[in-house]
Design an enzyme around this catalytic site. Structure first.
Site, PDB file in Angstrom:
ATOM      1  N   ASN A  10       0.871  -1.178   0.000  1.00  0.00           N
ATOM      2  CA  ASN A  10       0.000   0.000   0.000  1.00  0.00           C
ATOM      3  C   ASN A  10       0.906   1.225   0.000  1.00  0.00           C
ATOM      4  OD1 ASN A  10      -1.836   2.027   0.430  1.00  0.00           O
ATOM      5  ND2 ASN A  10      -2.143   1.565   2.608  1.00  0.00           N
ATOM      6  N   TRP A  11       0.984   1.864  -1.160  1.00  0.00           N
ATOM      7  CA  TRP A  11       1.897   3.012  -1.277  1.00  0.00           C
ATOM      8  C   TRP A  11       1.320   4.298  -0.685  1.00  0.00           C
ATOM      9  CZ3 TRP A  11       4.328   2.720  -6.901  1.00  0.00           C
ATOM     10  CH2 TRP A  11       5.254   1.673  -6.923  1.00  0.00           C
ATOM     11  N   LYS A  12       0.063   4.267  -0.276  1.00  0.00           N
ATOM     12  CA  LYS A  12      -0.583   5.482   0.244  1.00  0.00           C
ATOM     13  C   LYS A  12      -0.396   6.639  -0.745  1.00  0.00           C
ATOM     14  CE  LYS A  12       0.555   3.695   4.773  1.00  0.00           C
ATOM     15  NZ  LYS A  12       0.120   3.798   6.135  1.00  0.00           N
ATOM     16  N   HIS A  96      -9.440   1.057   4.441  1.00  0.00           N
ATOM     17  CA  HIS A  96      -8.183   1.273   5.171  1.00  0.00           C
ATOM     18  C   HIS A  96      -8.431   2.223   6.344  1.00  0.00           C
ATOM     19  CE1 HIS A  96      -4.092   2.590   6.066  1.00  0.00           C
ATOM     20  NE2 HIS A  96      -3.709   1.444   5.537  1.00  0.00           N
ATOM     21  N   GLU A  98      -6.879   4.689   7.409  1.00  0.00           N
ATOM     22  CA  GLU A  98      -6.705   6.111   7.099  1.00  0.00           C
ATOM     23  C   GLU A  98      -7.947   6.676   6.415  1.00  0.00           C
ATOM     24  OE1 GLU A  98      -2.920   5.655   5.170  1.00  0.00           O
ATOM     25  OE2 GLU A  98      -2.049   5.139   7.104  1.00  0.00           O
ATOM     26  N   GLU A 168      -5.418  -4.973  10.557  1.00  0.00           N
ATOM     27  CA  GLU A 168      -4.433  -3.922  10.771  1.00  0.00           C
ATOM     28  C   GLU A 168      -4.747  -3.194  12.068  1.00  0.00           C
ATOM     29  OE1 GLU A 168      -2.396  -2.823   6.887  1.00  0.00           O
ATOM     30  OE2 GLU A 168      -4.121  -1.511   7.048  1.00  0.00           O
ATOM     31  N   GLY A 174       2.350   2.451  10.716  1.00  0.00           N
ATOM     32  CA  GLY A 174       3.287   3.559  10.582  1.00  0.00           C
ATOM     33  C   GLY A 174       3.918   3.996  11.883  1.00  0.00           C
ATOM     34  N   SER A 214       3.338  -1.975  10.372  1.00  0.00           N
ATOM     35  CA  SER A 214       4.787  -1.959  10.554  1.00  0.00           C
ATOM     36  C   SER A 214       5.457  -3.298  10.219  1.00  0.00           C
ATOM     37  CB  SER A 214       5.132  -1.503  11.976  1.00  0.00           C
ATOM     38  OG  SER A 214       4.693  -0.169  12.182  1.00  0.00           O
ATOM     39  N   GLY A 235       2.801  -0.982   4.276  1.00  0.00           N
ATOM     40  CA  GLY A 235       2.801   0.432   3.911  1.00  0.00           C
ATOM     41  C   GLY A 235       4.226   0.920   3.674  1.00  0.00           C
ATOM     42  N   GLY A 236       4.763   1.608   4.664  1.00  0.00           N
ATOM     43  CA  GLY A 236       6.070   2.267   4.553  1.00  0.00           C
ATOM     44  C   GLY A 236       7.164   1.418   3.911  1.00  0.00           C
TER      45      GLY A 236
HETATM   46  C1  PEP Z   1      -0.737   0.197   5.817  1.00  0.00           C
HETATM   47  O1  PEP Z   1      -0.683   1.285   5.263  1.00  0.00           O
HETATM   48  O2  PEP Z   1      -1.671  -0.571   5.567  1.00  0.00           O
HETATM   49  C2  PEP Z   1       0.316  -0.165   6.759  1.00  0.00           C
HETATM   50  C3  PEP Z   1       0.236  -1.309   7.384  1.00  0.00           C
HETATM   51  O3  PEP Z   1       1.332   0.740   6.930  1.00  0.00           O
HETATM   52  P1  PEP Z   1       2.772   0.467   7.657  1.00  0.00           P
HETATM   53  O4  PEP Z   1       3.301  -0.825   7.075  1.00  0.00           O
HETATM   54  O5  PEP Z   1       3.601   1.647   7.267  1.00  0.00           O
HETATM   55  O6  PEP Z   1       2.524   0.348   9.111  1.00  0.00           O
END
Ligand code: PEP
Length: 250
Positions: A10-12, A96, A98, A168, A174, A214, A235-236
């Site tokens: 997930n590049w956001k 998600h 966010e 999640e 994050g 994470s 994500g990150g």
């Molecule tokens: C996500 O955006 O779904 C996520 C899990 O982010 P991160 O891996 O950065 O915690």
């Protein structure tokens, strides 16, 4: 039958088309012929075309990060499942945290989006998870039961066949904090139980439940070796080709 794991990026709101092409140029050689698991990259809408072109001929699928439930109409700024299918997207993230936190996503809109994605043949990755205050107040199970129940509303096992869930915990997204493999595994069992109630045991046994929050090259192996964890939503750590490849190859 064993469940094939799914590792999704997930590049956001990161990367433009040029950066998307650069990512794939670096990433594809690192995962060449790595077919153990399914791999999906979900970039921003404006990068879908670049990602699809770059991934052509590889085993990497491309997905969107959100979708609107109507097929077309006066809904400025929205993108429909039909449009995603038309550009050859195969997956879409729905609900998600966010989107829930900043853009008014509710359990009911998640259900509408999920139904639209399934009707158009997309593989929806539906995100569920508790916030820190809910975990600390002992409400994790209640929250997840409610999110599942409402997401699965008015769906049949047949229609929901492609459903994927991502657990999640919002406090782990994050933040560098990860749920322990045991914590994730416990919640995954609860989600599988809810899926069994809604769609039957056979469906639940095949349902893929990813963990997100994470995930990094350093913790991917421990998480992925849990029987209950069927992949990761990253994500990150998915923004860098080397780090996402290391996760894919946990
Ligand atoms: C996500 O955006 O779904 C996520 C899990 O982010 P991160 O891996 O950065 O915690």
């Amino acid at each position: 039958m064993a469940r094939k794991k799914l590792i999704a990026a997930n590049w956001k709101m990161y990367k433009n088309p040029t950066q998307t092409e650069e990512f794939f140029r670096a990433f594809l050689p690192l995962v060449f012929e790595h077919n153990r698991d399914e791999i999906v990259v979900c970039p921003p809408y404006v990068d879908l075309q670049a990602a699809l072109e770059s991934a052509k001929g590889s085993q990497i699928a491309v997905g969107a990060q959100d979708v609107y439930w109507k097929d077309e109409g006066a809904f400025t700024g929205e993108i429909s499942s039909a449009m995603l299918v038309a550009v050859a997207c195969t997956h879409v993230i729905v609900g998600h945290s966010e989107r829930r936190q900043y853009f008014g996503e509710t359990d009911d809109t998640v259900n509408l989006k999920l139904k639209s994605a399934l009707e158009h043949g997309l593989t929806p990755i539906v995100c569920v998870g508790e916030v820190l205050e809910e975990r600390e107040a002992g409400l994790t199970e209640d929250v997840l039961r409610r999110q599942c129940l409402r997401a699965f509303n008015a769906l049949s096992a047949k229609k929901a066949a492609k459903l994927v869930i991502a657990y999640e915990p919002v406090w782990a997204i994050g933040t560098g904090k990860t749920a322990t493999p045991q914590m994730a595994s416990d919640v995954h069992q609860l989600i599988r139980g809810e899926a069994a109630k809604a769609f039957g045991e056979e469906f639940a046994a095949q349902l893929r439940i990813l963990y997100g929050g994470s995930v990094k090259p350093e913790n991917a192996s421990a998480l992925m070796s849990e029987e209950e964890i069927d992949g990761a939503l990253v994500g990150g750590a998915s923004l860098d080709a080397k780090s996402f490849a290391a996760i894919v190859k946990y």
